[in-house]
Design a protein around this motif. Structure first.
Motif, PDB file in Angstrom:
ATOM      1  N   VAL A  70       0.842  -1.189   0.000  1.00  0.00           N
ATOM      2  CA  VAL A  70       0.000   0.000   0.000  1.00  0.00           C
ATOM      3  C   VAL A  70       0.883   1.248   0.000  1.00  0.00           C
ATOM      4  O   VAL A  70       2.028   1.213   0.468  1.00  0.00           O
ATOM      5  N   PRO A  71       0.361   2.378  -0.536  1.00  0.00           N
ATOM      6  CA  PRO A  71       1.194   3.575  -0.682  1.00  0.00           C
ATOM      7  C   PRO A  71       1.337   4.408   0.582  1.00  0.00           C
ATOM      8  O   PRO A  71       2.219   5.274   0.650  1.00  0.00           O
ATOM      9  N   ILE A  72       0.481   4.202   1.570  1.00  0.00           N
ATOM     10  CA  ILE A  72       0.573   4.989   2.802  1.00  0.00           C
ATOM     11  C   ILE A  72      -0.111   4.220   3.922  1.00  0.00           C
ATOM     12  O   ILE A  72      -1.102   3.507   3.690  1.00  0.00           O
ATOM     13  N   CYS A  73       0.416   4.351   5.124  1.00  0.00           N
ATOM     14  CA  CYS A  73      -0.183   3.697   6.292  1.00  0.00           C
ATOM     15  C   CYS A  73       0.214   4.471   7.533  1.00  0.00           C
ATOM     16  O   CYS A  73       1.414   4.660   7.794  1.00  0.00           O
ATOM     17  N   GLY A  74      -0.778   4.893   8.300  1.00  0.00           N
ATOM     18  CA  GLY A  74      -0.506   5.677   9.495  1.00  0.00           C
ATOM     19  C   GLY A  74      -0.050   4.844  10.680  1.00  0.00           C
ATOM     20  O   GLY A  74       0.992   5.114  11.285  1.00  0.00           O
ATOM     21  N   HIS A  75      -0.835   3.797  11.028  1.00  0.00           N
ATOM     22  CA  HIS A  75      -0.531   3.105  12.281  1.00  0.00           C
ATOM     23  C   HIS A  75       0.798   2.356  12.211  1.00  0.00           C
ATOM     24  O   HIS A  75       1.524   2.284  13.206  1.00  0.00           O
ATOM     25  N   ALA A  76       1.163   1.814  11.038  1.00  0.00           N
ATOM     26  CA  ALA A  76       2.433   1.108  10.938  1.00  0.00           C
ATOM     27  C   ALA A  76       3.613   2.074  10.903  1.00  0.00           C
ATOM     28  O   ALA A  76       4.729   1.709  11.283  1.00  0.00           O
ATOM     29  N   THR A  77       3.381   3.331  10.468  1.00  0.00           N
ATOM     30  CA  THR A  77       4.423   4.352  10.577  1.00  0.00           C
ATOM     31  C   THR A  77       4.627   4.736  12.033  1.00  0.00           C
ATOM     32  O   THR A  77       5.775   4.865  12.500  1.00  0.00           O
ATOM     33  N   LEU A  78       3.535   4.922  12.760  1.00  0.00           N
ATOM     34  CA  LEU A  78       3.641   5.188  14.193  1.00  0.00           C
ATOM     35  C   LEU A  78       4.381   4.043  14.884  1.00  0.00           C
ATOM     36  O   LEU A  78       5.286   4.267  15.700  1.00  0.00           O
ATOM     37  N   ALA A  79       4.016   2.801  14.547  1.00  0.00           N
ATOM     38  CA  ALA A  79       4.672   1.633  15.152  1.00  0.00           C
ATOM     39  C   ALA A  79       6.152   1.591  14.825  1.00  0.00           C
ATOM     40  O   ALA A  79       6.987   1.222  15.673  1.00  0.00           O
ATOM     41  N   THR A  80       6.527   1.985  13.601  1.00  0.00           N
ATOM     42  CA  THR A  80       7.936   2.004  13.212  1.00  0.00           C
ATOM     43  C   THR A  80       8.710   3.029  14.032  1.00  0.00           C
ATOM     44  O   THR A  80       9.806   2.736  14.544  1.00  0.00           O
ATOM     45  N   ALA A  81       8.157   4.232  14.180  1.00  0.00           N
ATOM     46  CA  ALA A  81       8.826   5.243  14.995  1.00  0.00           C
ATOM     47  C   ALA A  81       8.946   4.781  16.443  1.00  0.00           C
ATOM     48  O   ALA A  81       9.977   5.007  17.099  1.00  0.00           O
ATOM     49  N   PHE A  82       7.908   4.128  16.943  1.00  0.00           N
ATOM     50  CA  PHE A  82       7.940   3.591  18.305  1.00  0.00           C
ATOM     51  C   PHE A  82       9.070   2.577  18.460  1.00  0.00           C
ATOM     52  O   PHE A  82       9.820   2.607  19.460  1.00  0.00           O
ATOM     53  N   VAL A  83       9.225   1.672  17.514  1.00  0.00           N
ATOM     54  CA  VAL A  83      10.297   0.677  17.577  1.00  0.00           C
ATOM     55  C   VAL A  83      11.659   1.343  17.501  1.00  0.00           C
ATOM     56  O   VAL A  83      12.588   1.013  18.262  1.00  0.00           O
TER      57      VAL A  83
END
Length: 277
Positions: A70-83
């Protein structure tokens, strides 16, 4: 090839087993696309994020559902920054190069704040074939951004929807001609805490109901900011898991704040040769 670490994070929540789960996979270099897709299917959460470092504070970032990139995803970006912040020792701010341009994440106390492009929808006139039958209720208004947006008279109607996911998957009106359609149901909040309530249905991309959807709020925030005449709103996604998003409209950008919590750490044990293109 070496085992590949991954993390399972619940995003847009402070509590385990709520919010939207994402798998986060740090890489030194890209794996073949087909392998990343198979890994996302194996994780079987709404999105798996893969990232590769490109410089100080910057990473390439890609997202896969169990069935497609997919071209964009909010929650997985938040999860990536969290990690990156809590597991890998990165201080932030975080800049991600993605298919949707450069996206930023900063920290605001315990929250991570996404800085994403707004996607203002347009209101449509007349009925839209198939939407009411797919949702099981007739919306008061229909809007179109990336997704179909159905506005209902009250939040209870949104919470009570029992959609026909097969009909939703068969709808026309994806962001690309012939592409998969996704549907947002929304109403004004009614609990004195949340300004906006929504649900998100995307069976055509392997997600019958997404628990909490950052990308939906890139469309909902311009719509509701106009309706409520406010540029900051607290939004609740009323899925079974549920989640809260603190949203602000800033020109052509939407800032979305949320919490995250780690569920597990692990390693993918991939066969020899699996990393070769």
């Amino acid at each position: 090839m070496p085992n590949v670490p991954f993390f399972h994070v619940d995003a847009f929540t402070s509590d385990l087993f709520s919010g939207n789960p994402a798998a986060v996979v740090p890489l030194r270099s890209w794996l073949p696309d087909a392998l990343m897709q198979r890994m996302a299917a194996e994780h079987n959460v709404s999105e798996t994020a893969f990232f590769v470092p490109v410089g100080p504070g910057q990473w390439h970032l890609r997202w896969f559902t169990p069935s497609t990139e997919v071209p964009i995803c909010g929650h997985a970006t938040l999860a990536t920054a969290f990690v990156l912040a809590t597991e890998l020792g990165e201080a932030g701010p975080f800049r991600f190069r993605t298919a949707s341009g450069e996206l930023g994440v900063t920290r605001d106390g315990a929250r991570f704040v996404l800085d994403f492009p707004a996607n203002p929808p347009r209101r449509l006139s007349g009925s839209q074939p198939g939407l009411a039958a797919a949702l099981g209720a007739v919306p008061r208004e229909v809007w179109k951004g990336r997704d179909w947006i159905c506005v209902f008279d009250n939040a209870e109607t949104v919470r009570a929807l029992v959609p026909d996911h097969g009909r939703i998957a068969a709808l026309a009106g994806g962001e690309q001609p012939g592409g998969p359609a996704r549907v947002i149901a929304t109403a004004r909040g009614d609990d004195g805490v949340h300004d906006v309530v929504s649900r998100y249905f995307a069976a055509a991309v392997g997600i019958p109901e997404d628990p909490v959807t950052g990308a939906a709020h890139l469309q909902l925030m311009p719509l509701w900011a106009q309706k409520l005449e406010r540029d900051t709103l607290v939004c609740h996604q009323a899925s079974a898991r549920g989640g809260t998003l603190w949203c602000a409209l800033a020109g052509d950008r939407v800032r979305i704040g949320g919490h995250a919590v780690l569920y597990s750490r692990g390693e993918a044990v991939l066969p020899e040769g699996a990393g070769r293109a």
